[in-house]
Design a protein around this motif. Sequence first.
Motif, mmCIF file in Angstrom:
data_model
loop_
_atom_site.group_PDB
_atom_site.id
_atom_site.type_symbol
_atom_site.label_atom_id
_atom_site.label_comp_id
_atom_site.label_asym_id
_atom_site.label_seq_id
_atom_site.Cartn_x
_atom_site.Cartn_y
_atom_site.Cartn_z
ATOM 1 N N ASP A 178 14.121 51.229 28.465
ATOM 2 C CA ASP A 178 14.796 50.195 29.261
ATOM 3 C C ASP A 178 13.918 49.761 30.428
ATOM 4 O O ASP A 178 13.790 48.559 30.726
ATOM 5 C CB ASP A 178 16.131 50.726 29.800
ATOM 6 N N THR A 179 13.291 50.722 31.096
ATOM 7 C CA THR A 179 12.421 50.414 32.229
ATOM 8 C C THR A 179 11.168 49.666 31.779
ATOM 9 O O THR A 179 10.733 48.704 32.430
ATOM 10 C CB THR A 179 12.019 51.708 32.968
ATOM 11 N N ILE A 180 10.580 50.105 30.682
ATOM 12 C CA ILE A 180 9.378 49.439 30.167
ATOM 13 C C ILE A 180 9.679 47.986 29.818
ATOM 14 O O ILE A 180 8.921 47.069 30.171
ATOM 15 C CB ILE A 180 8.831 50.183 28.933
ATOM 16 N N ASN A 181 10.798 47.747 29.149
ATOM 17 C CA ASN A 181 11.161 46.381 28.780
ATOM 18 C C ASN A 181 11.420 45.518 30.013
ATOM 19 O O ASN A 181 11.077 44.332 30.037
ATOM 20 C CB ASN A 181 12.389 46.379 27.870
ATOM 21 N N ASN A 182 12.007 46.107 31.038
ATOM 22 C CA ASN A 182 12.255 45.381 32.282
ATOM 23 C C ASN A 182 10.932 45.017 32.975
ATOM 24 O O ASN A 182 10.764 43.899 33.487
ATOM 25 C CB ASN A 182 13.119 46.220 33.217
ATOM 26 N N LEU A 183 9.992 45.961 32.983
ATOM 27 C CA LEU A 183 8.662 45.691 33.559
ATOM 28 C C LEU A 183 7.961 44.560 32.811
ATOM 29 O O LEU A 183 7.326 43.693 33.419
ATOM 30 C CB LEU A 183 7.804 46.955 33.498
ATOM 31 N N PRO A 241 3.496 48.712 24.154
ATOM 32 C CA PRO A 241 4.497 49.314 23.270
ATOM 33 C C PRO A 241 5.593 50.056 24.020
ATOM 34 O O PRO A 241 5.423 50.458 25.172
ATOM 35 C CB PRO A 241 3.662 50.295 22.431
ATOM 36 N N CYS A 242 6.707 50.226 23.338
ATOM 37 C CA CYS A 242 7.755 51.143 23.791
ATOM 38 C C CYS A 242 7.649 52.416 22.950
ATOM 39 O O CYS A 242 6.821 52.514 22.046
ATOM 40 C CB CYS A 242 9.132 50.494 23.631
ATOM 41 N N TYR A 243 8.490 53.385 23.263
ATOM 42 C CA TYR A 243 8.455 54.654 22.552
ATOM 43 C C TYR A 243 9.492 54.671 21.436
ATOM 44 O O TYR A 243 10.672 54.405 21.676
ATOM 45 C CB TYR A 243 8.755 55.812 23.504
ATOM 46 N N ASN A 244 9.035 54.979 20.216
ATOM 47 C CA ASN A 244 9.980 55.262 19.143
ATOM 48 C C ASN A 244 10.528 56.669 19.338
ATOM 49 O O ASN A 244 9.818 57.556 19.827
ATOM 50 C CB ASN A 244 9.291 55.164 17.776
ATOM 51 N N PHE A 245 11.783 56.872 18.955
ATOM 52 C CA PHE A 245 12.400 58.185 19.130
ATOM 53 C C PHE A 245 11.607 59.234 18.351
ATOM 54 O O PHE A 245 11.272 59.056 17.182
ATOM 55 C CB PHE A 245 13.853 58.172 18.640
ATOM 56 N N GLY A 246 11.266 60.327 19.044
ATOM 57 C CA GLY A 246 10.519 61.399 18.405
ATOM 58 C C GLY A 246 9.028 61.155 18.323
ATOM 59 O O GLY A 246 8.315 61.884 17.631
ATOM 60 N N CYS A 247 8.554 60.151 19.065
ATOM 61 C CA CYS A 247 7.123 59.844 19.058
ATOM 62 C C CYS A 247 6.631 59.585 20.478
ATOM 63 O O CYS A 247 7.379 59.084 21.321
ATOM 64 C CB CYS A 247 6.833 58.595 18.225
ATOM 65 N N GLY A 248 5.379 59.934 20.729
ATOM 66 C CA GLY A 248 4.721 59.540 21.963
ATOM 67 C C GLY A 248 4.807 60.574 23.077
ATOM 68 O O GLY A 248 5.755 61.353 23.170
#
Length: 333
Positions: free
Chosen positions: A137-142, A169-176
Amino acid sequence: MIVLTKTYTPGFYNIFLIKEPKLRIIMSQEIKDKIINHLAAKYFLVDVFDKSLISRNCATRVGKGTHYAMRIFRRDYNYYKNKYKTFYILKMNISKYFYSLDHDVIKNIIRNKIKDKDALNLLYKIIDSTNETYVNDTINNLKRNELKRIANSNCSNKNIKIAEVDKLPCYNFGCGTCIGNMVSQIIATIYLDKLDKYIVYTLGFKHYARYMDDFYIMCEDKKKLQDALIKIDKILKEEYKLTLNNKTKIYKNTESIEFLGFRYSSKNGNTKKRLTKKTKDKFKGKMKRITSEFEKKNIAIDRYRAVRNSYHGHLKYGDCYGIYQKYVKYHQR
């Protein structure tokens, strides 16, 4: 005490954009979390894994950082240049490395060597912290705010800047893992250890090195490198859930090749090493800004010297004396 009582939960990340050397998302935490993160990295990862890594795994290791990797590359390059008229370099780079590291793969790697359940539990909490919904959510807002800023600016290259933001990119669940903490750095270093050993010991390539997601193999036989690339690509996809990006290529020694911010080429029997355009622009911009701040008396001479000396130490690894003299204004003061 928090670790000992098993009550530790990773705090919220402060997530922000940086624009140098390129546009990236950085995640930082409060001092309490940083201390625990460093302790976990040092005692649960570095002390356990470091001695088993190959010497040509060149990142986030004592005495084996960027300059160590650059020395290895130049030594390998000179070896082949002096021994063979024609040789090849397989240069590989992984797409969105830090965002693609699979949590299950990471956990399998660390529990093969770490048996203490409390240590594993702490590491799992840190690894899984990117799964929190507020992170994306924060990444998308930035990204939205940066796109608005670009749209309202007078810059001439808006389309390029917009494309750079869209690529974040954003984070996929279970990755990164988060770019910014020590555990993430060590995980990124050990993640491909099995592949490193496969390339060196099974495929038999001695002139190989890796710096995180940036790695190469040198060989006089192009067909061997082509076969190796197929095998490595398959292992990355099937075992590590990673993909090579479009920077991956087999270079002939008559072509210039980039590694860790320098471009290598051979002419008249001499090896040249010059800054890439990206590294040069970063250096020029940083020195202009820091010199301006110093002249306005916004920073002390010690701060200016620290930046100047840092670049001097880095640029001396290439044929960069001219550009250093041009953009470093105060040498003796």
